[in-house]
Motif scaffolding. Structure first.
Motif, PDB file in Angstrom:
ATOM      1  N   ARG A   1       1.386  41.384  -5.762  1.00 51.07           N
ATOM      2  CA  ARG A   1       2.592  40.070  -6.088  1.00 51.07           C
ATOM      3  C   ARG A   1       2.726  39.289  -6.574  1.00 51.07           C
ATOM      4  NH1 ARG A   1       7.605  41.632  -3.580  1.00 51.07           N
ATOM      5  NH2 ARG A   1       9.259  41.686  -5.136  1.00 51.07           N
ATOM      6  N   ALA A   2       2.927  37.964  -7.396  1.00 46.56           N
ATOM      7  CA  ALA A   2       3.210  37.324  -7.499  1.00 46.56           C
ATOM      8  C   ALA A   2       4.835  36.437  -7.381  1.00 46.56           C
ATOM      9  CB  ALA A   2       2.604  36.353  -9.069  1.00 46.56           C
ATOM     10  N   ASP A   3       5.222  36.167  -6.590  1.00 45.43           N
ATOM     11  CA  ASP A   3       7.222  36.265  -6.137  1.00 45.43           C
ATOM     12  C   ASP A   3       6.861  34.441  -5.832  1.00 45.43           C
ATOM     13  OD1 ASP A   3       9.471  36.488  -5.707  1.00 45.43           O
ATOM     14  OD2 ASP A   3       8.716  37.707  -3.040  1.00 45.43           O
ATOM     15  N   ILE A   4       7.249  33.940  -7.214  1.00 47.77           N
ATOM     16  CA  ILE A   4       7.479  32.844  -6.822  1.00 47.77           C
ATOM     17  C   ILE A   4       8.334  32.194  -6.156  1.00 47.77           C
ATOM     18  CG2 ILE A   4       5.710  31.996  -8.203  1.00 47.77           C
ATOM     19  CD1 ILE A   4       8.205  31.629 -10.869  1.00 47.77           C
ATOM     20  N   TRP A   5       9.496  33.905  -6.172  1.00 49.23           N
ATOM     21  CA  TRP A   5      10.966  33.335  -6.091  1.00 49.23           C
ATOM     22  C   TRP A   5      10.885  33.735  -4.385  1.00 49.23           C
ATOM     23  CZ3 TRP A   5       9.593  36.148  -9.726  1.00 49.23           C
ATOM     24  CH2 TRP A   5      10.355  35.883 -11.152  1.00 49.23           C
ATOM     25  N   GLY A   6      10.683  34.079  -3.369  1.00 49.56           N
ATOM     26  CA  GLY A   6      10.530  34.469  -2.129  1.00 49.56           C
ATOM     27  C   GLY A   6       9.138  34.266  -1.538  1.00 49.56           C
ATOM     28  N   SER A   7       8.502  34.005  -1.486  1.00 53.71           N
ATOM     29  CA  SER A   7       7.091  33.896  -1.383  1.00 53.71           C
ATOM     30  C   SER A   7       6.666  31.961  -1.184  1.00 53.71           C
ATOM     31  CB  SER A   7       5.689  34.860  -1.659  1.00 53.71           C
ATOM     32  OG  SER A   7       4.280  34.391  -1.162  1.00 53.71           O
ATOM     33  N   GLU A   8       6.088  31.821  -0.380  1.00 53.65           N
ATOM     34  CA  GLU A   8       5.707  30.306  -0.439  1.00 53.65           C
ATOM     35  C   GLU A   8       4.400  30.171  -0.827  1.00 53.65           C
ATOM     36  OE1 GLU A   8       7.618  31.877   2.362  1.00 53.65           O
ATOM     37  OE2 GLU A   8       9.099  30.194   2.967  1.00 53.65           O
ATOM     38  N   ALA A   9       3.605  30.712  -0.009  1.00 50.30           N
ATOM     39  CA  ALA A   9       2.043  31.023  -0.427  1.00 50.30           C
ATOM     40  C   ALA A   9       1.907  31.810  -2.284  1.00 50.30           C
ATOM     41  CB  ALA A   9       1.416  32.615   0.125  1.00 50.30           C
ATOM     42  N   ASP A  10       2.680  32.254  -2.746  1.00 54.67           N
ATOM     43  CA  ASP A  10       2.513  32.086  -4.285  1.00 54.67           C
ATOM     44  C   ASP A  10       2.450  30.693  -4.653  1.00 54.67           C
ATOM     45  OD1 ASP A  10       2.398  35.257  -3.703  1.00 54.67           O
ATOM     46  OD2 ASP A  10       3.295  35.979  -4.037  1.00 54.67           O
ATOM     47  N   THR A  11       3.772  30.772  -4.161  1.00 53.16           N
ATOM     48  CA  THR A  11       4.305  29.525  -5.344  1.00 53.16           C
ATOM     49  C   THR A  11       3.258  28.218  -5.232  1.00 53.16           C
ATOM     50  OG1 THR A  11       6.941  29.663  -4.431  1.00 53.16           O
ATOM     51  CG2 THR A  11       5.966  27.132  -4.710  1.00 53.16           C
ATOM     52  N   ILE A  12       2.660  28.479  -3.438  1.00 54.54           N
ATOM     53  CA  ILE A  12       1.197  27.034  -3.673  1.00 54.54           C
ATOM     54  C   ILE A  12       0.268  27.640  -4.884  1.00 54.54           C
ATOM     55  CG2 ILE A  12       0.009  26.013  -1.657  1.00 54.54           C
ATOM     56  CD1 ILE A  12       2.155  26.607   0.028  1.00 54.54           C
ATOM     57  N   ALA A  13       0.404  28.545  -4.599  1.00 57.18           N
ATOM     58  CA  ALA A  13      -1.040  28.968  -5.387  1.00 57.18           C
ATOM     59  C   ALA A  13      -1.053  28.770  -6.859  1.00 57.18           C
ATOM     60  CB  ALA A  13      -1.393  30.556  -5.452  1.00 57.18           C
TER      61      ALA A  13
ATOM     62  N   ALA B   1       3.435  20.565   5.006  1.00 59.79           N
ATOM     63  CA  ALA B   1       1.674  20.578   5.218  1.00 59.79           C
ATOM     64  C   ALA B   1       1.416  21.067   5.785  1.00 59.79           C
ATOM     65  CB  ALA B   1       1.389  18.868   4.818  1.00 59.79           C
ATOM     66  N   SER B   2       2.545  21.551   7.489  1.00 60.28           N
ATOM     67  CA  SER B   2       2.085  21.552   8.045  1.00 60.28           C
ATOM     68  C   SER B   2       2.514  23.279   8.222  1.00 60.28           C
ATOM     69  CB  SER B   2       2.853  20.878   9.976  1.00 60.28           C
ATOM     70  OG  SER B   2       1.997  21.906  11.125  1.00 60.28           O
ATOM     71  N   ARG B   3       2.767  23.697   8.089  1.00 59.56           N
ATOM     72  CA  ARG B   3       4.191  25.416   7.615  1.00 59.56           C
ATOM     73  C   ARG B   3       3.236  25.601   7.495  1.00 59.56           C
ATOM     74  NH1 ARG B   3       9.676  24.823   6.968  1.00 59.56           N
ATOM     75  NH2 ARG B   3       9.485  23.992   8.820  1.00 59.56           N
ATOM     76  N   HIS B   4       2.637  25.491   6.241  1.00 59.63           N
ATOM     77  CA  HIS B   4       1.621  26.518   5.119  1.00 59.63           C
ATOM     78  C   HIS B   4       0.554  25.994   5.070  1.00 59.63           C
ATOM     79  CE1 HIS B   4       5.399  28.423   4.433  1.00 59.63           C
ATOM     80  NE2 HIS B   4       5.699  26.705   4.471  1.00 59.63           N
ATOM     81  N   ALA B   5      -0.002  25.307   6.200  1.00 61.39           N
ATOM     82  CA  ALA B   5      -1.486  24.466   5.930  1.00 61.39           C
ATOM     83  C   ALA B   5      -2.549  25.541   5.353  1.00 61.39           C
ATOM     84  CB  ALA B   5      -2.097  23.887   7.277  1.00 61.39           C
ATOM     85  N   GLY B   6      -2.172  26.684   6.134  1.00 58.23           N
ATOM     86  CA  GLY B   6      -3.120  27.915   5.492  1.00 58.23           C
ATOM     87  C   GLY B   6      -2.947  27.904   3.566  1.00 58.23           C
ATOM     88  N   ALA B   7      -2.007  28.529   3.537  1.00 53.51           N
ATOM     89  CA  ALA B   7      -2.194  28.938   1.911  1.00 53.51           C
ATOM     90  C   ALA B   7      -2.456  27.239   1.216  1.00 53.51           C
ATOM     91  CB  ALA B   7      -0.366  28.629   1.627  1.00 53.51           C
ATOM     92  N   LEU B   8      -2.093  25.998   1.622  1.00 54.73           N
ATOM     93  CA  LEU B   8      -2.121  25.160   0.426  1.00 54.73           C
ATOM     94  C   LEU B   8      -4.353  24.952   0.815  1.00 54.73           C
ATOM     95  CD1 LEU B   8       0.999  22.650   2.315  1.00 54.73           C
ATOM     96  CD2 LEU B   8      -0.135  23.367  -0.072  1.00 54.73           C
ATOM     97  N   ALA B   9      -4.238  25.181   1.940  1.00 57.11           N
ATOM     98  CA  ALA B   9      -5.753  25.002   2.021  1.00 57.11           C
ATOM     99  C   ALA B   9      -6.281  25.560   0.972  1.00 57.11           C
ATOM    100  CB  ALA B   9      -6.698  25.340   3.741  1.00 57.11           C
ATOM    101  N   ALA B  10      -6.573  27.366   1.148  1.00 58.04           N
ATOM    102  CA  ALA B  10      -6.618  28.382   0.540  1.00 58.04           C
ATOM    103  C   ALA B  10      -6.827  27.743  -1.349  1.00 58.04           C
ATOM    104  CB  ALA B  10      -6.386  29.221   0.477  1.00 58.04           C
ATOM    105  N   ALA B  11      -5.535  27.461  -1.618  1.00 58.78           N
ATOM    106  CA  ALA B  11      -5.646  27.307  -2.943  1.00 58.78           C
ATOM    107  C   ALA B  11      -6.730  25.381  -3.303  1.00 58.78           C
ATOM    108  CB  ALA B  11      -4.013  26.709  -3.354  1.00 58.78           C
TER     109      ALA B  11
END
Length: 411
Positions: A216-228, A108-118
């Motif tokens: 790209r929608a890289d659900i293997w290597g991208s945390e931001a893509d996984t979250i979105a 939650a802390s590490r990916h706060a930006g991507a989580l807030a955007a999603a």
């Protein structure tokens, strides 16, 4: 969305998978790829280069479950035990719950930006996204070991659900053609579920999202893509922004456990008027009172009870298990609010084989009950049918299958 992974055993008939000529079947597989799968893939815009790259070096995986090779008979008996549909307490063991919570807070802390955007784009709370991510792949830390084309090719060629897996195989080829997966890294579970969110390929095509803006929608290597992607999936399945997933409650004896189910909903205020209250003396949030709620008792009277909202059933669209959806909601609350264990513990229920539960379901059907199918899985229709059967006998309803009920139902 994805196929749940569970432990099981198969008892094969006399002509078993081990008795066939594997080299001959491998040759049939290569012919089938060229004669059947290639025309289908080509019609969906897949290039021959992509097709050949996907299957270069791929052979059948004979260790996968549910295989019916050419020349072998289908299984004659299946006996299964599943955490989702057996002892509910196993799904909420302290170690996995606390681990998912602790790492979830770090994420939650590490990916706060991507989580807030999603969350801003979809209305799906960050804590729910995190809990699904944690459940599906341990926040990307769990190994996803299989080559997707090996798994999907094997299952499309010789599984008990060949038509389904053929569609998923073509979808995986479309993903490869579009260039979403990392080079040579189309990894899946043994069931063909892809990447950190564990999307089946068709779900990837419908819901995978580009969260980091690289096209790209890289659900293997991208945390931001996984979250979105997780957020997009839930949004498109009807997540209602502003509503919770549900609340642990106390259900008085005067309220029948047979009132469970999404087809018996009523405003949460009405449940409260019946005497159902939140645990710990908490009040239901004011904005939830007029919204529809549903009684959910995954272990009947032998475990915690809940009033859930439509969002609970959106979570079930991700994985069709009451306990999966409950785990996600519970871990999400622990991540965000520091909540502890459920107030009510799980009783000693859930040790029956699915085959035994299926026999009980067939007996209930013979008595006119709608159990949702004799599949050995005690979902809400089975639980409340047991409760109605008990009440008709003048017994206190417990709404969960127990071994001693089997003989009584068979009378």
């Amino acid at each position: 969305m994805r196929i749940p992974e569970f432990a099981f055993s198969l008892i094969l008939s006399a002509t078993s998978a081990s008795a066939v000529d594997r080299s001959a079947v491998e040759a049939q597989f290569r012919t089938w790829l060229d004669d059947t799968i290639w025309p289908m893939a080509q019609s969906e815009g897949v290039s021959r280069e992509t097709f050949d790259d996907a299957f270069g070096g791929v052979s059948l995986n004979w260790d996968l479950p549910g295989l019916v090779p050419p020349g072998a008979d289908a299984p004659t008996e299946i006996k299964q035990r599943q955490a989702e549909f057996a002892a509910p307490a196993r799904y909420f063991r302290q170690g996995p719950v606390e681990g998912a919570t602790a790492i979830g807070r770090q994420m939650a802390s590490r990916h706060a930006g991507a989580l807030a955007a999603a969350e801003g784009a979809t209305g799906v709370p960050a804590r729910i996204i995190l809990a699904i991510w944690g459940r599906e792949s341990g926040y990307g830390r769990v190994s996803i070991p299989h080559d997707a084309f090996e798994v999907l090719g094997t299952k499309a060629f010789m599984s008990t659900r060949a038509s389904y897996f053929t569609r998923e195989l073509i979808a995986a080829l479309e993903i490869a053609e579009a260039g979403h997966a990392p080079e040579r890294s189309m990894k899946s579970s043994w069931a063909g579920a892809l990447g950190q969110p564990q999307f089946m390929p068709s779900s990837f095509l419908d819901y995978a999202a580009d969260g980091d803006g690289d096209g790209r929608a890289d659900i293997w290597g991208s945390e931001a893509d996984t979250i979105a992607s997780i957020a997009t999936y839930l949004e498109r399945h009807g997540w209602v922004p502003g509503r919770d997933w549900g609340f642990e409650v106390e259900v008085p004896a005067s309220v029948s456990c047979a009132l469970e189910g999404p087809d018996q909903g009523r405003p949460i205020a009405d449940w409260a008027e019946l005497g159902i209250s939140r645990v710990g003396g908490k009040a239901f949030p004011g904005h939830e009172l007029e919204g529809e709620g549903y009684l959910m008792m995954p272990a009947g009277r032998s475990g915690p009870a809940f009033v859930v909202t439509p969002n609970f059933y959106v979570l079930k669209d991700y994985n069709m298990s009451d306990l999966y959806a409950l785990f996600v909601g519970h871990v999400g609350d622990r991540i965000a609010y520091g909540m502890g264990d459920f107030e009510t513990g799980w009783g000693d229920v859930g040790s029956m084989l699915r085959s035994d539960i299926a026999a009980m379901q067939r007996d209930l059907q013979d008595l006119g009950h709608d159990v949702g199918g004799a599949d050995g899985l005690p979902g809400f229709k089975t639980r409340r049918s047991i409760g109605r059967w008990q009440e008709a006998r003048g017994e206190a309803a417990t709404c969960f299958p127990e071994p001693e009920m089997k003989a009584d139902l068979a009378e």
